[in-house]
Motif scaffolding. Structure first.
Motif, PDB file in Angstrom:
ATOM      1  N   GLY A  56      14.082  -6.026  17.319  1.00  0.00           N
ATOM      2  CA  GLY A  56      15.344  -5.809  18.022  1.00  0.00           C
ATOM      3  C   GLY A  56      15.198  -4.746  19.083  1.00  0.00           C
ATOM      4  O   GLY A  56      15.616  -4.918  20.213  1.00  0.00           O
ATOM      5  N   ASN A  57      14.597  -3.638  18.703  1.00  0.00           N
ATOM      6  CA  ASN A  57      14.382  -2.555  19.657  1.00  0.00           C
ATOM      7  C   ASN A  57      13.398  -1.580  19.026  1.00  0.00           C
ATOM      8  O   ASN A  57      13.771  -0.794  18.155  1.00  0.00           O
ATOM      9  CB  ASN A  57      15.711  -1.873  19.969  1.00  0.00           C
ATOM     10  N   LYS A  93       4.211   1.250  14.162  1.00  0.00           N
ATOM     11  CA  LYS A  93       2.831   0.773  14.241  1.00  0.00           C
ATOM     12  C   LYS A  93       2.415   0.085  12.943  1.00  0.00           C
ATOM     13  O   LYS A  93       1.825  -0.983  12.957  1.00  0.00           O
ATOM     14  CB  LYS A  93       1.896   1.944  14.551  1.00  0.00           C
ATOM     15  N   SER A  97      14.244   2.198  19.216  1.00  0.00           N
ATOM     16  CA  SER A  97      15.310   2.551  18.289  1.00  0.00           C
ATOM     17  C   SER A  97      14.780   2.590  16.870  1.00  0.00           C
ATOM     18  O   SER A  97      15.079   3.505  16.109  1.00  0.00           O
ATOM     19  CB  SER A  97      16.446   1.536  18.371  1.00  0.00           C
ATOM     20  N   ALA A  98      13.986   1.562  16.532  1.00  0.00           N
ATOM     21  CA  ALA A  98      13.455   1.490  15.181  1.00  0.00           C
ATOM     22  C   ALA A  98      12.668   2.757  14.865  1.00  0.00           C
ATOM     23  O   ALA A  98      12.770   3.314  13.767  1.00  0.00           O
ATOM     24  CB  ALA A  98      12.567   0.261  15.046  1.00  0.00           C
ATOM     25  N   ASN A  99      11.924   3.228  15.847  1.00  0.00           N
ATOM     26  CA  ASN A  99      11.164   4.456  15.670  1.00  0.00           C
ATOM     27  C   ASN A  99      12.111   5.628  15.402  1.00  0.00           C
ATOM     28  O   ASN A  99      11.895   6.432  14.493  1.00  0.00           O
ATOM     29  CB  ASN A  99      10.331   4.710  16.926  1.00  0.00           C
ATOM     30  N   MET A 100      13.189   5.678  16.179  1.00  0.00           N
ATOM     31  CA  MET A 100      14.189   6.733  16.001  1.00  0.00           C
ATOM     32  C   MET A 100      14.850   6.647  14.629  1.00  0.00           C
ATOM     33  O   MET A 100      15.287   7.646  14.074  1.00  0.00           O
ATOM     34  CB  MET A 100      15.279   6.603  17.062  1.00  0.00           C
ATOM     35  N   LEU A 101      14.970   5.423  14.133  1.00  0.00           N
ATOM     36  CA  LEU A 101      15.637   5.240  12.841  1.00  0.00           C
ATOM     37  C   LEU A 101      14.692   5.541  11.682  1.00  0.00           C
ATOM     38  O   LEU A 101      15.047   5.361  10.524  1.00  0.00           O
ATOM     39  CB  LEU A 101      16.157   3.804  12.716  1.00  0.00           C
ATOM     40  N   GLY A 102      13.508   5.977  11.978  1.00  0.00           N
ATOM     41  CA  GLY A 102      12.605   6.400  10.916  1.00  0.00           C
ATOM     42  C   GLY A 102      11.690   5.314  10.396  1.00  0.00           C
ATOM     43  O   GLY A 102      11.163   5.412   9.301  1.00  0.00           O
ATOM     44  N   ILE A 103      11.500   4.246  11.186  1.00  0.00           N
ATOM     45  CA  ILE A 103      10.590   3.186  10.754  1.00  0.00           C
ATOM     46  C   ILE A 103       9.225   3.426  11.385  1.00  0.00           C
ATOM     47  O   ILE A 103       9.126   3.772  12.560  1.00  0.00           O
ATOM     48  CB  ILE A 103      11.135   1.809  11.186  1.00  0.00           C
ATOM     49  N   ASN A 130      20.299  -6.266  16.703  1.00  0.00           N
ATOM     50  CA  ASN A 130      20.215  -7.536  15.980  1.00  0.00           C
ATOM     51  C   ASN A 130      20.487  -7.379  14.486  1.00  0.00           C
ATOM     52  O   ASN A 130      20.565  -8.351  13.769  1.00  0.00           O
ATOM     53  CB  ASN A 130      18.835  -8.167  16.201  1.00  0.00           C
ATOM     54  N   ALA A 158      13.954  -4.993  12.736  1.00  0.00           N
ATOM     55  CA  ALA A 158      14.339  -3.789  13.470  1.00  0.00           C
ATOM     56  C   ALA A 158      13.430  -3.561  14.672  1.00  0.00           C
ATOM     57  O   ALA A 158      13.908  -3.331  15.782  1.00  0.00           O
ATOM     58  CB  ALA A 158      14.312  -2.578  12.548  1.00  0.00           C
ATOM     59  N   GLN A 170      11.441  13.621  13.222  1.00  0.00           N
ATOM     60  CA  GLN A 170      11.635  13.542  11.768  1.00  0.00           C
ATOM     61  C   GLN A 170      11.972  14.919  11.195  1.00  0.00           C
ATOM     62  O   GLN A 170      12.868  15.055  10.370  1.00  0.00           O
ATOM     63  CB  GLN A 170      10.359  13.016  11.080  1.00  0.00           C
ATOM     64  N   SER A 197      12.311  -4.216   8.446  1.00  0.00           N
ATOM     65  CA  SER A 197      11.665  -3.452   9.515  1.00  0.00           C
ATOM     66  C   SER A 197      11.142  -4.385  10.603  1.00  0.00           C
ATOM     67  O   SER A 197      11.165  -4.049  11.785  1.00  0.00           O
ATOM     68  CB  SER A 197      10.511  -2.621   8.973  1.00  0.00           C
TER      69      SER A 197
END
Lengths: 507, 374, 345
Positions: C219-220, C232, C223-229, A95, C216, A76, C213
Motif C-alpha cells: 500500500g505504501n 526489507k 508509511s509501513a516503515n513509519m508504522l513499525g514494519i 489499502n 501494508a 522507533q 505486512s
C-alpha cells in the motif's frame, strides 16, 4: 511548575554542511498544553521536529522527557519514548482498514485477532469521537479522518508528546474544526501537543503557547493570549513593527497607467490546487508580487497563471487579446516564464550539464528539430555564466553538483535566455546568500526598466518591498487584499497577512 | 544516473590531477571497453587463431571474408540496432521493453507475408522488397506505439506493459502467416541478411553502420537526446519547461518499433524464412544487457549511445566466445544471467555507496600512514 | 473486511479490492455458463471441471506465489523457467542418480528456496528492481535446465509413477459413460497440494502479521516503515515464499507431466501474472486476494478450453487470448486507480 513539564529541549544545535540549521534552540512543553511552533520557511521548524523524532541526530544540546535526559536515535526510539508524530502527508496505508492502521506493527503476536482489534478500535474511535468505522478501508475516509486515525494510533500508544506537523494544510474548514475538537479532547487527557502550522487563525483558535523560531534561532516563547497577531507576524519575519513601520520606501518602478491594456490579465482563474478563484493583472514594466505566509496560496496562484496546475476556469487576456493557457508550453509561447518554488523538484534537471539546463527552455520553444547549434549553446552558456556570475567548474558540469544559489542562477539564466515579456519568479532567493539576493533584486528591477513585467514572490517582506510596486496579499488560499503606493509598508502588509482588517484599496 | 554523477563530480573537484588514464576510467564508455579488452585478451591467450580472418569462396561462388571477428560484427547487427532503440526507451521511461524479441518475429512475419502474398512458397516475389520493408516498419511502429500508450498514458510499468506483446507477439506472428513457414526463393531478398554479390563483407554490418550514422545524425541535428534525458531525469521539471513527457516517452517506443522492424527484416533475410518460436529468442535480454553494459542506468536518465552500441558488440563477442568453448546455445542464458546479476549488483546505489565508503576509509588510512611516515 | 461482503464502512462504494474480486468471480461464472450454453454439456460434467484443476494445479501454486510478491508491489518472472529447472533436476535425480521421491521433493524445495533467498536478498536488501533480478533469474534457470540435461525424457522410476498415477476420487461427482458404467470423478495429488497451498496462504494473508505486512508495504512502503514494519525483511519473505512455492509448484507440475524438458512450463510466469491480475491483484501492490487468484487461474484455463473447443486449437490463439485478457485487466486497473486518485484530489 517543574513537574508539569513533559518535554524540554535545551540548547539544541544542528549543522548541515555550510548551514547552521539550529543554534541553541530551546523548547518547553507542559502537560495538557497545545504549543504552536512557528517560523517562516527555513526557520528550523522541520529540522527541530526531525531531531525530536529521530530522523536527524542533533549535534548538541539535550532532550529531557519528564525531567529525564533521553537519547533518540531512530523513529522507533522516539515512539518508544512516547513521542508520536502525525505528518502532513498521511503515513498510513490506504489499502488497509482503519482498525488495522491503528494496530499494525504494534502487536507482538504473529496472528491477528480481527474481532478484538475491531472492538478495541471501535472503543478508541468512539472515545475520541472520530467518525470512522473500524472495518472501513482507510483510503475511503476523508483526509481529515485519516489524520485523526493517525492521531488515534499515536494516542493509543500512550504518547506523552504528540507532534502535529502541518496537519491542517489539506483540510477544509469543517475538517479543521473536527481536528481541533480532537486536539482539545487530548489536551484534557493531559497529552502535550506540539502544533506546527502556517495558519495564524488556527494558532489562536487552539494554542496556549507559541514558540517562534527564526533563522534557526530561538526567538521567544509567548502566551497566545498575550501576543497579538501582528506582533507574531513581525516576530516570525524578524521585523520590529514600531521601528520599521514607516522607514522604508519602496523603490517603485513607475506604474504606467496610460490606458494601455495590461500585458497579462486573468479573471476568475481557478486551478486544481484548491485556491479560490482570483483576478490578477500586470502592466508592462511593472513588478508586482504575491505575498502571504507559506501555504497561503501564493505559489498556487502563479502556477495557475503559468498553466502548471490544471486550470479549471477563468479567462486570460494578454495585451487585451483573449488567449488560452492549458499547459506550460502555451504560456512559454506567449512569453511567460516561470521560475518554480521547489528548485530541486520542479526546476533543475539534475544530471544534465549547466549548459543544457540553460538552453532547455529556449530549445523547447524552438522545437526538437531546430537545435541550437553547439557554438550558440556554448556562447549562450558562457554569456549567462558571466552575466549572472554563476560559479561552476565548466558549462559541462552537471547542475546538481552546484550550490543552491548557483543552481538558482542557472534556472534564472534559462528563463532570461527565453526572453519573456512576463517573468514569474517564485522564491528566487530562497536559500541564497545575501549578496546574491541583492543581485537578483537588482536584476529584477533592471528587467522591469527594460519593459518586462515581473511577478515576484518571496517569504521576505523586505525583498518584496524593495522590488514590488504592488502586492497582492493572500491568506488561506484567498486573495485578501491588494496594497500599493503609500500602503506599501511593513506594518500594513503584516496587518493584512494577519487579517486584522480587510484592506481593499487601489484594486 | 548514479553512474555518471560521481566521476564527473570528482573531476570537477580535482581537475588538476585528471591525467588521461583517470579521465578514461571515469568515462562511461570505459566499462564496455574494459569488458571488450578482457574478452580479447582471454581469447588471445586461449587461442590466437580466434582472430584469424580469411578470404574464401562462399556457396554462391563469391569471395567473402570469414572468421570469428566477421561473425561477431555480422551477428551483432540486429542487437546493435535494438540497443539504439532500447537506450532511448530506457532513458525516457526508466524501464525496458521486453517484447522486442517477439516483435522481431512479428515484423519478420509481416515481411514474409507481404513478399509471399497468398502463397507460402512463391516462385517469384509478390511485392517489391521495399514495400514489404515499409509495411513491416509501419506494423512494428504501431506495436511500439501500443506499448508506448500503455507506458506513457496509462502509466503502467514498462516491463509489465510490454509483457502483453511478449506473450502474444510470436503467436500473432504465426497467425499472420496462418502458422505456415513461408520460404522465399528469390535470391535478392537474401542480400540484406547475407552478402551482396561482389562485396566480401556481410550486408548486416553495413545496415548496422547506416543505423548508427542515422542515430548519430539524429542526436546531432535534433534535440531528441536532450529531451529524452530531461524527461528521464526529472519529468516534472521537463513538464514545467514545456516538454510533454508523455509524448516523449511514447515516441521513444515508436522509435524502438522502427529499430525492431529493421532488425526483423535482417533476421528474415538471413534465412529467407522464419521460425516463429525461435527467431530472435532472448534478444530482449541481450539488448537490455547492452544498455546496462554501456554503463547506462536502467532506471533512466542520462545515456551514452556509443557505449550502448559498444556494449552490444561486447555481448556478441561474449556469445561467440562461449560458442567457441562449446557451450550449447540453450545454456547461454545462464552465463549471461550471471553477467547481468554482477552488473546490476555493482551498479546498485546501496552497493556503490558501500564501496565508496570503503574506498574513503582506505584512502583515509593511506593518508594517515603517509602522515605517520612523515 | 468480510471477504465477499461489501466493506460495511463504505456502503455506497465497494472497496477496490472487493470490486476487483467480484469482477473476477463474475467473469469466471459468466465464462463457464457461456461454455455450457454454447459448447454443449461437456462442461456440465464435474470431471471437466476437475480436469481443469488437474491441468492447472501447478499454475495455481505458482500464481499464489506471484500474488504474494505482487501484493508487496513487486513481480517475479522467474517462476516459469524455475519450474522447468525443478522438473529437469527431479527427473535426472530419479532416473540417473538413483534418487527416490523424497530426494526429488527435497531437490525441488531446495532449488525453490535457493532462488527465493538470492532473489529476495538482491531485491529487498540491495534494492535492485525486482524485474531485472527475476529476469536474470529466469534466464539463469533457463540455461541451467539445459546444463542439467538438454533433452526431454520421461521418468521411469516406479515409485514416482505410482505416485503420479494416484487418483483421489471425489464422491458423488461421477458420471455415466456411453456404456452406462459409472465413472467416478477424480483429482490428482497435485490438486490437493494446490488447495492446501491456497488455504494456507489465505490464512497467512488474512490473519498473520506477516500477511498483513505484505499488504501494508504494498500500500505504501514508507508509511509501513513509519508504522513499525520491517519493510526489507517483509519483502525478503515475500520473494522467499514465492521461490519456495515455485519449488512446490515445480514438483506438482513434474508430478503431472512425469518428464523433464527444457520447454516445460514455458510462459508459466506470464500465465501466473495474468491469473493474478485477472484475480484482482493490483500491479501497483497493496491489494489482492488468494481466492481471486484461484478464480483467476480457473478463468484463464476456462477461456483456453473454450478457445480450443471452438476449433482454434493452435497454440497461438491461447497466447493471444491470454495477452488480450492481461491487457483488458491492466487497463481496468489503470482506470480504477486513476478514478481513485481523482476522487482523492
Amino acid at each position: 511548575m517543574q513537574e508539569e513539564v513533559v518535554l524540554k529541549l535545551d540548547g539544541i544545535c544542528k549543522e548541515f554542511p555550510g548551514v547552521k540549521a539550529l543554534q541553541d534552540v530551546e523548547f518547553t512543553l507542559r502537560k495538557g498544553e497545545i504549543h504552536a511552533l512557528m517560523g517562516e520557511n527555513g526557520a528550523g521548524k522541520s529540522t527541530l521536529i526531525k531531531v525530536l523524532t529521530g530522523v536527524y541526530q542533533k549535534d548538541g544540546g539535550n532532550i529531557y522527557l519528564s525531567g529525564k535526559p533521553v537519547v533518540i536515535r531512530s523513529t522507533q526510539d522516539a515512539q518508544n519514548a512516547g513521542i508520536s508524530t502525525v505528518y502532513q502527508e498521511i503515513t498510513l496505508c490506504p489499502n488497509l482498514s482503519v482498525a488495522e492502521n491503528m494496530f499494525i506493527g504494534r502487536t507482538k503476536s504473529a496472528f491477528t485477532n480481527w474481532k478484538k482489534m475491531n472492538e478495541d478500535a471501535k472503543k478508541l474511535l468512539e472515545s475520541l469521537d472520530i467518525p470512522a468505522k473500524p472495518t472501513q478501508q482507510l483510503g475511503s475516509c476523508s483526509i481529515a479522518v485519516q489524520q485523526m486515525v493517525a492521531i488515534a494510533r499515536a494516542v493509543d500508544m500512550e504518547c506523552k508528546v504528540l507532534i502535529l506537523d502541518e496537519p491542517t494544510s489539506s483540510l477544509d474548514e469543517q475538517e479543521v474544526e473536527k481536528l481541533f475538537k480532537l486536539m482539545l479532547d487530548l489536551k484534557e487527557r493531559g497529552v502535550g501537543i506540539i502544533f506546527v502550522t502556517h495558519f495564524l487563525d488556527q494558532v489562536y483558535a487552539v494554542c496556549d503557547k507559541i514558540t517562534v523560531l527564526r533563522d534557526g534561532k530561538f526567538e521567544g516563547e509567548y502566551d497566545a493570549s498575550e501576543l497579538p497577531k501582528v506582533e507574531l507576524v513581525s516576530k516570525m519575519l524578524g521585523k520590529d513593527l514600531n521601528a520599521l513601520s514607516d522607514m522604508e520606501k519602496p523603490v517603485a518602478v513607475s506604474d504606467s497607467t496610460d490606458g494601455e491594456a495590461p500585458v497579462f490579465e486573468a479573471s476568475g482563474l481557478e486551478s486544481t490546487s484548491g485556491i479560490a478563484p482570483f483576478d490578477f493583472s500586470i502592466r508592462k514594466g511593472e513588478v508586482n508580487g504575491f505575498t502571504g505566509l507559506l501555504g497561503s496560496g501564493r505559489s498556487e496562484s502563479v502556477r495557475a497563471i503559468y498553466g502548471a496546475d490544471k486550470v479549471l476556469g477563468g479567462t486570460i487576456k494578454m495585451n487585451g487579446k483573449e488567449v488560452k493557457i492549458r499547459k506550460p508550453l502555451d504560456a512559454m509561447k506567449l512569453g511567460i516564464s516561470y521560475l518554480p518554488e521547489d528548485r530541486k523538484r520542479d526546476g533543475i534537471v539534475g544530471d544534465l550539464s549547466v549548459k543544457d539546463n540553460i538552453i532547455l527552455a529556449l530549445q523547447v520553444m524552438k522545437g526538437m528539430f531546430h537545435p541550437i547549434s553547439k557554438a550558440d549553446a556554448a556562447k549562450f552558456a558562457d554569456e549567462y555564466i558571466k552575466l549572472l556570475e554563476i560559479k561552476t567548474a565548466s558549462p559541462d558540469t552537471p547542475i546538481k553538483s552546484l550550490s543552491g544559489g548557483n543552481q538558482q542562477k542557472v534556472i534564472l539564466a534559462r528563463w532570461l535566455l527565453a526572453n519573456p515579456v512576463y517573468l514569474i519568479l517564485d522564491e528566487p532567493t530562497r536559500g541564497i546568500d545575501v549578496g546574491t539576493k541583492l543581485e537578483i533584486q537588482k536584476l529584477v528591477l533592471k528587467l522591469a526598466s527594460e519593459g518586462k513585467s515581473v511577478t515576484f514572490i518571496s517569504s521576505e517582506i523586505d525583498e518584496m518591498l524593495n522590488v514590488c510596486s504592488r502586492l497582492i496579499v493572500m491568506r488561506d488560499r484567498k486573495a485578501v487584499g491588494e496594497l500599493s503606493g503609500a500602503d506599501l509598508n511593513q506594518s500594513k502588509i503584516m496587518e493584512t497577512i494577519a487579517g486584522g482588517e480587510k484592506v481593499y484599496e487601489n484594486a | 544516473m548514479k553512474t555518471l554523477e560521481k566521476p564527473v563530480q570528482q573531476k570537477a573537484g580535482k581537475k588538476s590531477t585528471g591525467n588521461l588514464l583517470t579521465k578514461l576510467i571515469k568515462n562511461q564508455i570505459f566499462i564496455p571497453i574494459a569488458a571488450l579488452l578482457i574478452l580479447v585478451i582471454f581469447n588471445l591467450i586461449a587461442d590466437p587463431s580466434f582472430f584469424a580472418v580469411t578470404l574464401s569462396q562462399n556457396s554462391a561462388g563469391y569471395p567473402v571474408l570469414s572468421g570469428n571477428l566477421i561473425t561477431i560484427l555480422d551477428n551483432a547487427s540486429e542487437l546493435v540496432i535494438l540497443a539504439i532503440g532500447m537506450t532511448l526507451v530506457t532513458s525516457a521511461s526508466g524501464g525496458q521493453d521486453i517484447s522486442v524479441g517477439a516483435a522481431i518475429a512479428l515484423s519478420g512475419s509481416v515481411v514474409l507475408r507481404v513478399l509471399c502474398g497468398t502463397e507460402s512458397r512463391p516462385e517469384a516475389l509478390q511485392a517489391p522488397i521495399i514495400v514489404a520493408f515499409l509495411v513491416c516498419c509501419v506494423v512494428a511502429m504501431a506495436f511500439g506505439a501500443f506499448n508506448g500508450v500503455l507506458v506513457a498514458y496509462f502509466k503502467i510499468q514498462p516491463m509489465v506493459a510490454t509483457l502483453i506483446l511478449f506473450t502474444a507477439g510470436r503467436s500473432i506472428a504465426a497467425w499472420i502467416n496462418n502458422n505456415e513457414l513461408p520460404i522465399i526463393s528469390d535470391e535478392s531478398f537474401g542480400y540484406f541478411g547475407n552478402f551482396i554479390p561482389g562485396i566480401p563483407i556481410p550486408t548486416p554490418i553495413f545496415i548496422a553502420i547506416i543505423c548508427m550514422i542515422i542515430i548519430a545524425l539524429v542526436l546531432r541535428f535534433t534535440k531528441l537526446g536532450l529531451f529524452t534525458q530531461s524527461v528521464g531525469i526529472n519529468a516534472e521539471s521537463s513538464r514545467l519547461n514545456g516538454i510533454n513527457p508523455e509524448f516523449i516517452k511514447f515516441i521513444t517506443y515508436v522509435i524502438l518499433g522502427l529499430c525492431v522492424a529493421i532488425a526483423g527484416f535482417i533476421k528474415v533475410s538471413r534465412f529467407s524464412t522464419i521460425n516463429y518460436s525461435v527467431v530472435a529468442k532472448d534478444i530482449e535480454m541481450d539488448a537490455i544487457l547492452a544498455v546496462a553494459l554501456g554503463g547506462n542506468a536502467l532506471s533512466g536518465g542520462k545515456f551514452n549511445m556509443a557505449a550502448s552500441i559498444l556494449g552490444a558488440y561486447v555481448i556478441q563477442f561474449l556469445t561467440t566466445t562461449l560458442f567457441k568453448f562449446n557451450v550449447i546455445s540453450s545454456a547461454l542464458p545462464a552465463y549471461k544471467a550471471v553477467v547481468v546479476i554482477i552488473l546490476v549488483i555493482l551498479s546498485a546505489p546501496i552497493v556503490r555507496d558501500k564501496i565508496a565508503a570503503i574506498r574513503k576509509k582506505l584512502s583515509a588510512q593511506k593518508t594517515t600512514v603517509k602522515e605517520a611516515a612523515q | 473486511m468480510n471477504l465477499f461482503k461489501n466493506a460495511d464502512g463504505s456502503p455506497k462504494r465497494m472497496s477496490d479490492q472487493n470490486l476487483l474480486l467480484t469482477i473476477t468471480i463474475a467473469v469466471f461464472f459468466l465464462m463457464y455458463i457461456c461454455a455450457v450454453v454454447f459448447l454443449g454439456s461437456g462442461f456440465l460434467k464435474p470431471q471437466t471441471f476437475f480436469n481443469i484443476l488437474n491441468e492447472n494445479a501447478a499454475l495455481i501454486i505458482l500464481a499464489c506465489g506471484m500474488s504474494l510478491v505482487m501484493i508487496t508491489g513487486g513481480i517475479d518472472i522467474s517462476v516459469g523457467t524455475l519450474t522447468a529447472l525443478v522438473c529437469m533436476s527431479c527427473a535426472v535425480n530419479l532416473d540417473y542418480n538413483g534418487g527416490n521421491v523424497l530426494t526429488a521433493i527435497l531437490i525441488a524445495l531446495g532449488i525453490g528456496t535457493a532462488f527465493g533467498l538470492v532473489q529476495g536478498y538482491l531485491i529487498a536488501y540491495l534494492e535492485i528492481q525486482p524485474f531485472i533480478v527475476t529476469l536474470a533469474g529466469m534466464f539463469f534457470a533457463k540455461g541451467m535446465t539445459t546444463i542439467v540435461n538438454a533433452t526431454q525424457f520421461n521418468v521411469a522410476n516406479e515409485e514416482f509413477q505410482a505416485l503420479k498415477s494416484t487418483r483421489i476420487t471425489v464422491p458423488g461427482m461421477g458420471s455415466y459413460n456411453k456404456l452406462g458404467n459409472y465413472v467416478p470423478a477424480y483429482v490428482e495429488i497435485g490438486v490437493v497440494v494446490a488447495l492446501i497451498v491456497v488455504a494456507v496462504l489465505f490464512v497467512v494473508l488474512r490473519w498473520t502479521k506477516l500477511g498483513r505486512s505484505f499488504y501494508a508495504i504494498g500500500g505504501n512502503s514508507q508509511s509501513a516503515n513509519m508504522l513499525g514494519i520491517n519493510v526489507k525483511r517483509t519483502k525478503f519473505c515475500a520473494y522467499l515464499l514465492c521461490g519456495i512455492l515455485a519449488g512446490i509448484g515445480g514438483f506438482v507440475y513434474f508430478l503431472h507431466v512425469g518428464s523433464g524438458s527444457p520447454s516445460h512450463a514455458s510462459g508459466a510466469e506470464m500465465n501466473a501474472i495474468a491469473s493474478s491480475i485477472i484475480g484482482g491483484t493490483m500491479l501497483s501492490g497493496g491489494s489482492g486476494n488468494i481466492i481471486g487468484t484461484f478464480f483467476g487461474v480457473l478463468s484463464l484455463s476456462t477461456i483456453k478450453n473454450i478457445v480450443s473447443s471452438l476449433g482454434l486449437d493452435e497454440a497461438w490463439w491461447t497466447n493471444i487470448t491470454v495477452a488480450a485478457m492481461i491487457c483488458l485487466f491492466l487497463v481496468i486497473q489503470s482506470v480504477v486507480l486513476s478514478r481513485k486518485n481523482k476522487a482523492k484530489s
